[in-house]
Motif scaffolding. Structure first.
Motif, PDB file in Angstrom:
ATOM      1  N   ALA A   1       0.832  -1.209   0.000  1.00 31.87           N
ATOM      2  CA  ALA A   1       0.000   0.000   0.000  1.00 31.87           C
ATOM      3  C   ALA A   1       0.865   1.257   0.000  1.00 31.87           C
ATOM      4  CB  ALA A   1      -0.945  -0.007   1.204  1.00 31.87           C
ATOM      5  N   LEU A   2       1.910   1.264   0.805  1.00 27.80           N
ATOM      6  CA  LEU A   2       2.801   2.434   0.857  1.00 27.80           C
ATOM      7  C   LEU A   2       3.484   2.689  -0.479  1.00 27.80           C
ATOM      8  CD1 LEU A   2       4.446   2.085   4.361  1.00 27.80           C
ATOM      9  CD2 LEU A   2       3.107   4.024   3.531  1.00 27.80           C
ATOM     10  N   GLU A   3       3.956   1.629  -1.110  1.00 24.14           N
ATOM     11  CA  GLU A   3       4.621   1.806  -2.405  1.00 24.14           C
ATOM     12  C   GLU A   3       3.676   2.443  -3.417  1.00 24.14           C
ATOM     13  OE1 GLU A   3       7.429  -0.615  -5.511  1.00 24.14           O
ATOM     14  OE2 GLU A   3       5.835  -1.759  -4.544  1.00 24.14           O
ATOM     15  N   ARG A   4       2.428   1.988  -3.452  1.00 24.17           N
ATOM     16  CA  ARG A   4       1.455   2.551  -4.387  1.00 24.17           C
ATOM     17  C   ARG A   4       1.125   4.001  -4.018  1.00 24.17           C
ATOM     18  NH1 ARG A   4      -0.192  -0.674  -8.108  1.00 24.17           N
ATOM     19  NH2 ARG A   4      -1.949   0.659  -8.649  1.00 24.17           N
ATOM     20  N   LEU A   5       0.862   4.252  -2.757  1.00 24.91           N
ATOM     21  CA  LEU A   5       0.492   5.607  -2.340  1.00 24.91           C
ATOM     22  C   LEU A   5       1.636   6.600  -2.533  1.00 24.91           C
ATOM     23  CD1 LEU A   5      -1.544   4.746   0.862  1.00 24.91           C
ATOM     24  CD2 LEU A   5      -2.452   5.582  -1.322  1.00 24.91           C
ATOM     25  N   LEU A   6       2.851   6.195  -2.178  1.00 26.49           N
ATOM     26  CA  LEU A   6       3.995   7.091  -2.331  1.00 26.49           C
ATOM     27  C   LEU A   6       4.362   7.310  -3.795  1.00 26.49           C
ATOM     28  CD1 LEU A   6       6.215   5.865   0.646  1.00 26.49           C
ATOM     29  CD2 LEU A   6       4.832   7.951   0.531  1.00 26.49           C
ATOM     30  N   SER A   7       3.869   6.453  -4.674  1.00 28.10           N
ATOM     31  CA  SER A   7       4.074   6.600  -6.114  1.00 28.10           C
ATOM     32  C   SER A   7       2.872   7.271  -6.792  1.00 28.10           C
ATOM     33  CB  SER A   7       4.307   5.225  -6.757  1.00 28.10           C
ATOM     34  OG  SER A   7       5.445   4.602  -6.222  1.00 28.10           O
ATOM     35  N   PHE A   8       1.927   7.780  -5.992  1.00 28.14           N
ATOM     36  CA  PHE A   8       0.702   8.394  -6.508  1.00 28.14           C
ATOM     37  C   PHE A   8      -0.088   7.423  -7.380  1.00 28.14           C
ATOM     38  CE2 PHE A   8       3.111  12.147  -5.341  1.00 28.14           C
ATOM     39  CZ  PHE A   8       2.142  12.950  -4.756  1.00 28.14           C
ATOM     40  N   LEU A   9      -0.195   6.174  -6.922  1.00 25.77           N
ATOM     41  CA  LEU A   9      -0.976   5.162  -7.632  1.00 25.77           C
ATOM     42  C   LEU A   9      -2.151   4.740  -6.763  1.00 25.77           C
ATOM     43  CD1 LEU A   9       1.913   3.002  -9.104  1.00 25.77           C
ATOM     44  CD2 LEU A   9       0.406   4.565 -10.343  1.00 25.77           C
ATOM     45  N   PRO A  10      -3.303   4.485  -7.391  1.00 31.70           N
ATOM     46  CA  PRO A  10      -4.492   4.120  -6.616  1.00 31.70           C
ATOM     47  C   PRO A  10      -4.375   2.726  -6.002  1.00 31.70           C
ATOM     48  CG  PRO A  10      -4.927   3.889  -8.957  1.00 31.70           C
ATOM     49  CD  PRO A  10      -3.555   4.506  -8.831  1.00 31.70           C
ATOM     50  N   LEU A  11      -5.057   2.556  -4.874  1.00 32.67           N
ATOM     51  CA  LEU A  11      -5.071   1.251  -4.203  1.00 32.67           C
ATOM     52  C   LEU A  11      -6.090   0.313  -4.832  1.00 32.67           C
ATOM     53  CD1 LEU A  11      -4.764   2.362  -0.466  1.00 32.67           C
ATOM     54  CD2 LEU A  11      -2.978   1.446  -1.960  1.00 32.67           C
ATOM     55  N   THR A  12      -7.136   0.855  -5.399  1.00 32.39           N
ATOM     56  CA  THR A  12      -8.162   0.051  -6.057  1.00 32.39           C
ATOM     57  C   THR A  12      -8.170   0.401  -7.544  1.00 32.39           C
ATOM     58  OG1 THR A  12      -9.880   1.684  -5.615  1.00 32.39           O
ATOM     59  CG2 THR A  12      -9.580  -0.077  -3.976  1.00 32.39           C
ATOM     60  N   PRO A  13      -8.671  -0.495  -8.382  1.00 28.96           N
ATOM     61  CA  PRO A  13      -8.649  -0.226  -9.823  1.00 28.96           C
ATOM     62  C   PRO A  13      -9.416   1.042 -10.201  1.00 28.96           C
ATOM     63  CG  PRO A  13      -9.123  -2.541  -9.412  1.00 28.96           C
ATOM     64  CD  PRO A  13      -9.191  -1.834  -8.076  1.00 28.96           C
ATOM     65  N   LEU A  14      -8.909   1.714 -11.232  1.00 28.36           N
ATOM     66  CA  LEU A  14      -9.634   2.839 -11.815  1.00 28.36           C
ATOM     67  C   LEU A  14     -10.883   2.286 -12.484  1.00 28.36           C
ATOM     68  CD1 LEU A  14      -6.631   4.670 -13.532  1.00 28.36           C
ATOM     69  CD2 LEU A  14      -7.623   5.134 -11.284  1.00 28.36           C
ATOM     70  N   THR A  15     -11.969   3.039 -12.416  1.00 29.73           N
ATOM     71  CA  THR A  15     -13.232   2.564 -12.988  1.00 29.73           C
ATOM     72  C   THR A  15     -13.497   3.123 -14.374  1.00 29.73           C
ATOM     73  OG1 THR A  15     -14.522   4.391 -12.076  1.00 29.73           O
ATOM     74  CG2 THR A  15     -14.238   2.414 -10.671  1.00 29.73           C
ATOM     75  N   GLY A  16     -12.928   4.275 -14.684  1.00 25.41           N
ATOM     76  CA  GLY A  16     -13.204   4.924 -15.959  1.00 25.41           C
ATOM     77  C   GLY A  16     -14.505   5.706 -15.954  1.00 25.41           C
ATOM     78  N   GLU A  17     -15.170   5.743 -14.809  1.00 27.93           N
ATOM     79  CA  GLU A  17     -16.440   6.468 -14.704  1.00 27.93           C
ATOM     80  C   GLU A  17     -16.208   7.970 -14.879  1.00 27.93           C
ATOM     81  OE1 GLU A  17     -19.518   5.097 -14.432  1.00 27.93           O
ATOM     82  OE2 GLU A  17     -18.504   3.160 -14.650  1.00 27.93           O
ATOM     83  N   PRO A  18     -17.231   8.713 -15.327  1.00 28.33           N
ATOM     84  CA  PRO A  18     -17.085  10.142 -15.613  1.00 28.33           C
ATOM     85  C   PRO A  18     -16.505  10.969 -14.464  1.00 28.33           C
ATOM     86  CG  PRO A  18     -19.181   9.358 -16.455  1.00 28.33           C
ATOM     87  CD  PRO A  18     -18.573   8.217 -15.669  1.00 28.33           C
ATOM     88  N   GLU A  19     -16.836  10.640 -13.230  1.00 25.25           N
ATOM     89  CA  GLU A  19     -16.346  11.439 -12.097  1.00 25.25           C
ATOM     90  C   GLU A  19     -14.844  11.295 -11.856  1.00 25.25           C
ATOM     91  OE1 GLU A  19     -18.058   7.584 -10.478  1.00 25.25           O
ATOM     92  OE2 GLU A  19     -18.821   9.136 -11.815  1.00 25.25           O
ATOM     93  N   GLU A  20     -14.194  10.351 -12.533  1.00 26.71           N
ATOM     94  CA  GLU A  20     -12.750  10.172 -12.375  1.00 26.71           C
ATOM     95  C   GLU A  20     -11.921  11.087 -13.285  1.00 26.71           C
ATOM     96  OE1 GLU A  20     -11.946   5.597 -10.873  1.00 26.71           O
ATOM     97  OE2 GLU A  20     -11.493   6.110 -12.941  1.00 26.71           O
ATOM     98  N   TRP A  21     -12.560  11.904 -14.128  1.00 24.82           N
ATOM     99  CA  TRP A  21     -11.819  12.636 -15.161  1.00 24.82           C
ATOM    100  C   TRP A  21     -11.921  14.143 -15.029  1.00 24.82           C
ATOM    101  CZ3 TRP A  21      -8.871   9.442 -17.886  1.00 24.82           C
ATOM    102  CH2 TRP A  21      -9.255   8.099 -17.986  1.00 24.82           C
ATOM    103  N   ASN A  22     -10.823  14.799 -15.408  1.00 21.46           N
ATOM    104  CA  ASN A  22     -10.783  16.258 -15.581  1.00 21.46           C
ATOM    105  C   ASN A  22     -10.423  16.521 -17.030  1.00 21.46           C
ATOM    106  OD1 ASN A  22     -11.222  17.385 -12.980  1.00 21.46           O
ATOM    107  ND2 ASN A  22      -9.124  16.885 -12.400  1.00 21.46           N
ATOM    108  N   GLU A  23     -11.165  17.420 -17.681  1.00 19.62           N
ATOM    109  CA  GLU A  23     -10.802  17.777 -19.049  1.00 19.62           C
ATOM    110  C   GLU A  23      -9.596  18.713 -18.989  1.00 19.62           C
ATOM    111  OE1 GLU A  23     -12.753  18.965 -23.298  1.00 19.62           O
ATOM    112  OE2 GLU A  23     -13.895  19.420 -21.486  1.00 19.62           O
ATOM    113  N   VAL A  24      -8.554  18.370 -19.749  1.00 21.15           N
ATOM    114  CA  VAL A  24      -7.332  19.172 -19.744  1.00 21.15           C
ATOM    115  C   VAL A  24      -7.138  19.908 -21.065  1.00 21.15           C
ATOM    116  CG1 VAL A  24      -6.164  17.838 -17.966  1.00 21.15           C
ATOM    117  CG2 VAL A  24      -5.922  17.148 -20.359  1.00 21.15           C
ATOM    118  N   GLY A  25      -8.099  19.782 -21.960  1.00 19.76           N
ATOM    119  CA  GLY A  25      -8.058  20.549 -23.199  1.00 19.76           C
ATOM    120  C   GLY A  25      -8.184  19.717 -24.450  1.00 19.76           C
ATOM    121  N   ASN A  26      -8.826  20.316 -25.452  1.00 18.75           N
ATOM    122  CA  ASN A  26      -8.944  19.714 -26.787  1.00 18.75           C
ATOM    123  C   ASN A  26      -9.451  18.275 -26.777  1.00 18.75           C
ATOM    124  OD1 ASN A  26      -7.983  22.112 -27.886  1.00 18.75           O
ATOM    125  ND2 ASN A  26      -5.862  21.418 -27.818  1.00 18.75           N
ATOM    126  N   GLY A  27     -10.456  17.993 -25.966  1.00 20.17           N
ATOM    127  CA  GLY A  27     -11.018  16.648 -25.929  1.00 20.17           C
ATOM    128  C   GLY A  27     -10.136  15.623 -25.247  1.00 20.17           C
TER     129      GLY A  27
END
Length: 149
Positions: free
Chosen positions: A52-78
């Motif tokens: 858990a520490l290795e993932r957290l200290l590497s800025f990696l999630p502990l549980t899988p990403l879901t891809g759901e809309p609330e997980e995203w920020n638009e950073v430009g040009n689609g």
């Protein structure tokens, strides 16, 4: 002192502390080792905590990403960037990529580069801590062709 603290101290002494930066780094590392040793983990809980520490200290999630809309920020040009893992992006067509999941070497592992084409992913997705390493012949290096022009 604990066996872990003694071991860490000996190992850090082997790499030395020739400069101020290394001295500070060794001090910081020893503080973390002492804190961890003081928690008196069993073999199982130590492994769990380290993972858990290795993932957290590497800025990696502990549980899988879901891809759901609330997980995203638009950073430009689609283009969208994942809020939970900043190395994961999504294009306007919904195709998602992990830009650090794969590294390529054209010189038998002496140097590693992120490939021009990012690693496409699907969800749920658990970003790896370490990238997949792919060794290719020097003749396939796209930079080599550019240099020979």
């Amino acid at each position: 002192m604990s066996e872990l603290v003694d071991y860490a101290q000996r190992e850090l002494e082997l790499i030395g502390a020739d400069d101020e930066m290394q001295q500070e780094m060794n001090k910081d590392i020893m503080q973390i080792v002492k804190d961890f040793a003081g928690q008196e983990h069993s073999g199982f809980s130590a492994g769990y905590a380290l993972n858990a520490l290795e993932r957290l200290l590497s800025f990696l999630p502990l549980t899988p990403l879901t891809g759901e809309p609330e997980e995203w920020n638009e950073v430009g040009n689609g283009t969208w960037q994942n809020k939970r893992c900043s190395r994961v992006f999504k294009d306007a067509d919904g195709t998602a990529h992990d830009i650090e999941a794969v590294v390529v070497s054209y010189d038998d592992g002496k140097n590693w580069n992120y490939p021009k084409h990012w690693h496409q992913i699907s969800f749920p997705y658990r970003p790896p801590v370490n990238p997949q390493e792919i060794k290719l012949p020097a003749s396939e290096d796209p930079h080599r062709a550019e240099a020979e022009k």
